[in-house]
Design an enzyme around this catalytic site. Structure first.
Site: not given
Ligand code: PMP
Length: 368
Positions: A68-69, A177, A230, A311
């Site tokens: 998700a990052t 989440q 890929t 933190c």
């Molecule tokens: N958004 C939220 C709200 C998250 O809790 C997280 C993971 N802590 C991420 C994005 C990032 O996800 P990922 O670990 O798959 O990069």
């Protein structure tokens, strides 16, 4: 061992592990290859796309990412880049994950006007977000469920109102989440596999067909050129298996939450930080006991939670502050987050250990 840090990550489920192994053993062709093995891999990807679309109840497109990052970066930079000629105003919140907050800072450096709202300043945060969007706003980006306290923003209400008034404003939702737990509404939705018992290293971005995105990653033009590279077929297969294994209409989280809150009420010096929050995340502070001290005390007893303050370099979490938690309380915040395999017994044991920790460490506490 009692694992209560499921908002950080979850244990991969058997179905996900089996799907990944099966793929590595039997279906390891490159999905871009034109031969039979490539086609078999491509079929796995198509089938997981259908699984995700069906769980989201949507008819748009799915792009796989490394997590998700990356999905958040692709959504924010990709949409802003594509919309730049139409306008430069973006609305977001001050409680976003760094993978949205940091790209927003970069966009500001590039000349975008970024309006960031703090829930603590508003009685009704959905209305505040809706009212902040104007005809100059090209992008609205917010999260469905906050990872630190579980704070919920009703994406259906926000999305429908914003699109009704300003159909050309693109709405992005960090759905990490909330996925599989609550319905998600937006033009772009970020997802991560490892929060729902999939495997780390894979995520997805849902996109409405009409939304244009500029890529962040250039290369072989896979996934329509939106995300070159890929595809990790085995991780994607595991993602699909995890979604299929994740039950719908869960009631267990609210039972666990109820049990935890009942226990917390019996303990001294507890301040609840989670308000208007998802059932699976409970954030509270233990007055006078620093998060890390409690976290390591619990860890010695085989109980894993998170220090809710997140933190960084000694600074208090800006997210907790934006949610109205004082710096002092943020410093002693503990986050408990459930999975479906947690039991009421786990909660009872956690509460017993917490009580012991409070008794031990509060001795050194003097107010002010
Ligand atoms: N958004 C939220 C709200 C998250 O809790 C997280 C993971 N802590 C991420 C994005 C990032 O996800 P990922 O670990 O798959 O990069």
């Amino acid at each position: 061992m009692i694992y209560l840090d499921n908002a950080a990550t979850t244990k991969p489920c058997d179905e996900a592990i089996r799907a990944a192994v099966k793929c590595m053993e039997e279906c390891y062709g490159n999905p871009s290859s034109l031969h039979k093995m490539g086609i078999e891999s491509e079929k796995v990807i198509s089938s997981v796309k259908k699984t995700l679309l069906s769980r989201l109840n949507k008819a748009g497109e799915i792009y796989f990412t490394s997590g998700a990052t990356e999905s958040n970066n692709l959504a924010v930079f990709g949409a802003a880049g594509a919309l730049k000629r139409r306008g430069n105003r973006i609305v977001t919140t001050a409680i976003e994950h760094p993978s949205v907050a940091e790209p927003m800072k970069k966009l500001m450096e590039e000349g975008f006007e970024v309006v960031s709202l703090k829930p603590r300043d508003y009685e009704n945060f959905e209305d505040a977000l809706i009212n902040s969007v104007d005809d100059k706003t090209v992008l609205l980006s917010f999260m469905a469920v906050n990872n630190e306290t579980g704070f919920i923003i009703d994406s259906k209400k926000v999305y429908n109102s914003v699109k009704k008034r300003f159909p050309s404003c693109i709405v992005h939702l960090d759905g990490v989440q909330g996925f599989c737990k609550t319905p998600l509404f937006a033009d772009l939705i970020s997802l991560s596999a490892h929060k729902i018992h999939g495997i780390k290293g894979v995520g997805a971005l849902y996109k409405e067909k009409t939304v244009r995105l500029l890529p962040n990653v250039y290369g072989g033009g896979q996934q329509g050129g939106i995300r070159s590279g890929t595809e990790p077929v085995e991780l994607i297969a595991a993602f699909g298996a995890a979604v299929n294994a994740y039950p719908e209409n869960i009631t267990k989280f609210s039972e666990l939450r109820h049990t935890l809150l009942q226990h917390l009420e019996q303990l001294e010096s507890i301040i609840l930080n989670s308000k208007n929050s998802a059932d699976n995340i409970v954030n509270f502070s233990v007055e006078g006991v620093k998060s890390e001290i409690m976290l390591h005390f619990l860890e010695e007893k085989g109980i894993y939670v998170s220090s809710g303050s997140a933190c960084s370099k000694g600074k208090t979490s800006p997210v907790l502050s934006a949610l109205g938690v004082s710096d002092k309380n943020a410093d002693s915040a503990v986050r408990v987050s459930f999975s479906l395999s947690n039991t009421k017994e786990d909660i009872k044991e956690f509460a017993l250990a917490l009580n012991e920790g409070i008794k031990r460490f509060r001795r050194y506490y003097s107010p002010n």
